[in-house]
Design a protein around this motif. Sequence first.
Motif, PDB file in Angstrom:
ATOM      1  N   ALA A 145       0.882  -1.183   0.000  1.00 30.41           N
ATOM      2  CA  ALA A 145       0.000   0.000   0.000  1.00 30.41           C
ATOM      3  C   ALA A 145       0.909   1.220   0.000  1.00 30.41           C
ATOM      4  N   THR A 146       0.375   2.343  -0.451  1.00 33.08           N
ATOM      5  CA  THR A 146       1.165   3.564  -0.463  1.00 33.08           C
ATOM      6  C   THR A 146       0.414   4.699   0.218  1.00 33.08           C
ATOM      7  N   GLY A 147       1.171   5.699   0.635  1.00 29.26           N
ATOM      8  CA  GLY A 147       0.570   6.909   1.185  1.00 29.26           C
ATOM      9  C   GLY A 147       0.741   7.013   2.691  1.00 29.26           C
ATOM     10  N   GLY A 148       0.438   8.193   3.175  1.00 26.43           N
ATOM     11  CA  GLY A 148       0.554   8.448   4.611  1.00 26.43           C
ATOM     12  C   GLY A 148       0.699   9.935   4.849  1.00 26.43           C
ATOM     13  N   ASP A 152       1.344  12.841   1.964  1.00 27.03           N
ATOM     14  CA  ASP A 152       0.092  13.166   1.275  1.00 27.03           C
ATOM     15  C   ASP A 152       0.033  14.631   0.824  1.00 27.03           C
ATOM     16  N   LEU A 166     -11.949  -4.392   5.687  1.00 26.95           N
ATOM     17  CA  LEU A 166     -11.235  -3.919   4.499  1.00 26.95           C
ATOM     18  C   LEU A 166      -9.941  -4.719   4.296  1.00 26.95           C
ATOM     19  N   GLU A 201      -2.596  -6.311  -5.433  1.00 25.61           N
ATOM     20  CA  GLU A 201      -2.486  -5.550  -4.181  1.00 25.61           C
ATOM     21  C   GLU A 201      -3.783  -5.653  -3.403  1.00 25.61           C
ATOM     22  N   HIS A 253      -7.056  -2.330   0.667  1.00 29.78           N
ATOM     23  CA  HIS A 253      -6.845  -1.352   1.746  1.00 29.78           C
ATOM     24  C   HIS A 253      -5.651  -0.442   1.482  1.00 29.78           C
ATOM     25  N   GLY A 254      -5.572   0.637   2.291  1.00 31.90           N
ATOM     26  CA  GLY A 254      -4.452   1.563   2.202  1.00 31.90           C
ATOM     27  C   GLY A 254      -3.355   1.226   3.209  1.00 31.90           C
ATOM     28  N   SER A 255      -2.523   2.209   3.508  1.00 29.33           N
ATOM     29  CA  SER A 255      -1.323   1.961   4.324  1.00 29.33           C
ATOM     30  C   SER A 255      -1.638   1.930   5.822  1.00 29.33           C
ATOM     31  N   ALA A 256      -2.886   2.218   6.190  1.00 28.76           N
ATOM     32  CA  ALA A 256      -3.350   2.140   7.589  1.00 28.76           C
ATOM     33  C   ALA A 256      -2.330   2.694   8.583  1.00 28.76           C
ATOM     34  N   PRO A 257      -2.015   3.977   8.496  1.00 28.77           N
ATOM     35  CA  PRO A 257      -1.001   4.547   9.403  1.00 28.77           C
ATOM     36  C   PRO A 257      -1.350   4.349  10.876  1.00 28.77           C
ATOM     37  N   ASP A 258      -2.653   4.222  11.175  1.00 33.09           N
ATOM     38  CA  ASP A 258      -3.051   4.068  12.583  1.00 33.09           C
ATOM     39  C   ASP A 258      -2.579   2.764  13.213  1.00 33.09           C
ATOM     40  N   ASN A 287      -3.975  -7.180   9.175  1.00 31.34           N
ATOM     41  CA  ASN A 287      -4.511  -8.404   8.588  1.00 31.34           C
ATOM     42  C   ASN A 287      -3.818  -8.642   7.231  1.00 31.34           C
TER      43      ASN A 287
HETATM   44  P1  NAD Z   1      -6.834   2.575   4.995  1.00 32.32           P
HETATM   45  O1  NAD Z   1      -7.364   1.512   4.106  1.00 32.32           O
HETATM   46  O2  NAD Z   1      -5.361   2.663   5.105  1.00 32.32           O
HETATM   47  O3  NAD Z   1      -7.431   2.363   6.473  1.00 32.32           O
HETATM   48  C1  NAD Z   1      -8.825   2.448   6.757  1.00 32.32           C
HETATM   49  C2  NAD Z   1      -9.113   1.694   8.075  1.00 32.32           C
HETATM   50  O4  NAD Z   1      -9.019   0.275   7.849  1.00 32.32           O
HETATM   51  C3  NAD Z   1      -8.106   2.014   9.178  1.00 32.32           C
HETATM   52  O5  NAD Z   1      -8.782   2.032  10.412  1.00 32.32           O
HETATM   53  C4  NAD Z   1      -7.133   0.856   9.136  1.00 32.32           C
HETATM   54  O6  NAD Z   1      -6.518   0.570  10.368  1.00 32.32           O
HETATM   55  C5  NAD Z   1      -8.035  -0.283   8.689  1.00 32.32           C
HETATM   56  N1  NAD Z   1      -7.299  -1.269   7.904  1.00 32.32           N
HETATM   57  C6  NAD Z   1      -6.922  -1.140   6.601  1.00 32.32           C
HETATM   58  N2  NAD Z   1      -6.246  -2.221   6.212  1.00 32.32           N
HETATM   59  C7  NAD Z   1      -6.182  -3.043   7.268  1.00 32.32           C
HETATM   60  C8  NAD Z   1      -5.587  -4.324   7.472  1.00 32.32           C
HETATM   61  N3  NAD Z   1      -4.928  -4.985   6.500  1.00 32.32           N
HETATM   62  N4  NAD Z   1      -5.710  -4.896   8.700  1.00 32.32           N
HETATM   63  C9  NAD Z   1      -6.379  -4.275   9.678  1.00 32.32           C
HETATM   64  N5  NAD Z   1      -6.959  -3.076   9.546  1.00 32.32           N
HETATM   65  C10 NAD Z   1      -6.863  -2.462   8.343  1.00 32.32           C
HETATM   66  O7  NAD Z   1      -7.450   3.966   4.487  1.00 32.32           O
HETATM   67  P2  NAD Z   1      -7.105   5.478   4.935  1.00 32.32           P
HETATM   68  O8  NAD Z   1      -6.837   5.513   6.406  1.00 32.32           O
HETATM   69  O9  NAD Z   1      -8.173   6.277   4.356  1.00 32.32           O
HETATM   70  O10 NAD Z   1      -5.763   5.848   4.162  1.00 32.32           O
HETATM   71  C11 NAD Z   1      -4.459   5.792   4.727  1.00 32.32           C
HETATM   72  C12 NAD Z   1      -3.438   6.083   3.645  1.00 32.32           C
HETATM   73  O11 NAD Z   1      -3.491   5.037   2.672  1.00 32.32           O
HETATM   74  C13 NAD Z   1      -3.690   7.407   2.894  1.00 32.32           C
HETATM   75  O12 NAD Z   1      -2.441   8.002   2.655  1.00 32.32           O
HETATM   76  C14 NAD Z   1      -4.340   6.960   1.602  1.00 32.32           C
HETATM   77  O13 NAD Z   1      -4.101   7.865   0.542  1.00 32.32           O
HETATM   78  C15 NAD Z   1      -3.644   5.636   1.363  1.00 32.32           C
HETATM   79  N6  NAD Z   1      -4.383   4.673   0.540  1.00 32.32           N
HETATM   80  C16 NAD Z   1      -3.645   3.880  -0.259  1.00 32.32           C
HETATM   81  C17 NAD Z   1      -4.250   2.893  -1.010  1.00 32.32           C
HETATM   82  C18 NAD Z   1      -3.383   2.004  -1.850  1.00 32.32           C
HETATM   83  O14 NAD Z   1      -2.185   1.967  -1.684  1.00 32.32           O
HETATM   84  N7  NAD Z   1      -3.933   1.232  -2.764  1.00 32.32           N
HETATM   85  C19 NAD Z   1      -5.632   2.695  -0.935  1.00 32.32           C
HETATM   86  C20 NAD Z   1      -6.370   3.521  -0.070  1.00 32.32           C
HETATM   87  C21 NAD Z   1      -5.737   4.493   0.683  1.00 32.32           C
END
Ligand code: NAD
Length: 366
Positions: A73-76, A80, A264, A288, A291-296, A304
């Motif tokens: 995944a990319t971004g954060g 951003d 997700l 891929e 989901h995104g990079s889930a910085p949290d 997961n």
């Molecule tokens: P996100 O998908 O990263 O996270 C959304 C929620 O889902 C968060 O609470 C996260 O903890 C949870 N989550 C996501 N994947 C998980 C996993 N594998 N296991 C457990 N929990 C998971 O979306 P966001 O927070 O809106 O975006 C974060 C960053 O990711 C941003 O910089 C965004 O631009 C980027 N992004 C990248 C992609 C990609 O690389 N394809 C897709 C979406 C968002």
Amino acid sequence: MTLKILALGGDGIGPEVVAAALRVLDVAAHSVGLDFDLSEDLLHGAAWEKYGCFIRPQTLDKAKASDALLVGATGGPAWDHIIIDGGPEEQDGLMKLRHELDVFACVRHARAWDALLDKTPFRAQTVRGADLVVMRELCGGAMFTRTRGREIHADGSQRAFDLNEYSSAEIERFARVGFEVARRRRSQVVSVDKANVFIAGKLWREVVDEIGKSEFPDVELAHFYADNASYQLCCQPTAFDVILADNLFGDLLSDQSAAIAGSLGMLPSASLADLPRTGRVQGTAIYEPVHGSAPDIAGRGIANPVGMILSLAMMLEYTAGEVNCARKIEGAVDAALNMGHATRDIGGTLGTDAMADAVIAQFRAL
Ligand code: NAD
């Protein structure tokens, strides 16, 4: 055949889930005698920190010479806000890869897992058995338009715009892959648009209809307005097989479909530049998780890995032509979930590596 694979972990939880999936790849490839040549590189934020760019030219060259890319995944928040001269594809290493490889057809698979029915927001009887694909057009529309901008007027007010434009050729090639995906499944397509409001939506509907009738008469085709499609996806998720949607609607509907799977983190994707009637894809494809990079949760080893592992299964199916091996990985995920193995997002306590171990153990046992 030796499969050339480039793994790009990217940012946040990306490298964690890719590392887990590569362990599954070792076991799965060995089980079917599949040779692969694996290399790894940095993408987006990770590349920015080391090289000052979102993707190096040599990474792009390597990607083009590969059969498959496994991307985390990319971004954060650290990246951003960075704005690079040029179009949307310059703002993100992954967007650049999608653009350069022209992987316009993104296949996003969502299914209800019996073990996770009570982790979804649905009643079990509504969602049980749901198994659908959201096909997202990935290289056009508002996300890649050149007609975008922001104006500041003399009175201080502002105007911003991103044109949602599609050519008939873009819709045609995407629809063909969508119908082929449907033929490999239950041969039912729902095409999504806002033809009641947008002119681009009218063209979308006409072109999909024409391709369906003239080239895929064996595939059932229906047209839904996007708002109704979203509603129906909530009310009767089992009614859908393949949803065809533009870049924006596909982005939204695929995240919505993740609710069916319980998280997700469970959703995989394959981004393709072609799909023949039978057999494996020829062009470079990107696999891929949705989901995104889930910085949290990044850096804690709790992400997961299943979305990434299932993306690997899609690679084995579409690029390697190892369909049985792909089904076996899905079966191993199902078995692991049925035994109660789960990461926190789906109600368990396992970390990323332990979840991958559970899938590997079930793969070996099948
Ligand atoms: P996100 O998908 O990263 O996270 C959304 C929620 O889902 C968060 O609470 C996260 O903890 C949870 N989550 C996501 N994947 C998980 C996993 N594998 N296991 C457990 N929990 C998971 O979306 P966001 O927070 O809106 O975006 C974060 C960053 O990711 C941003 O910089 C965004 O631009 C980027 N992004 C990248 C992609 C990609 O690389 N394809 C897709 C979406 C968002």
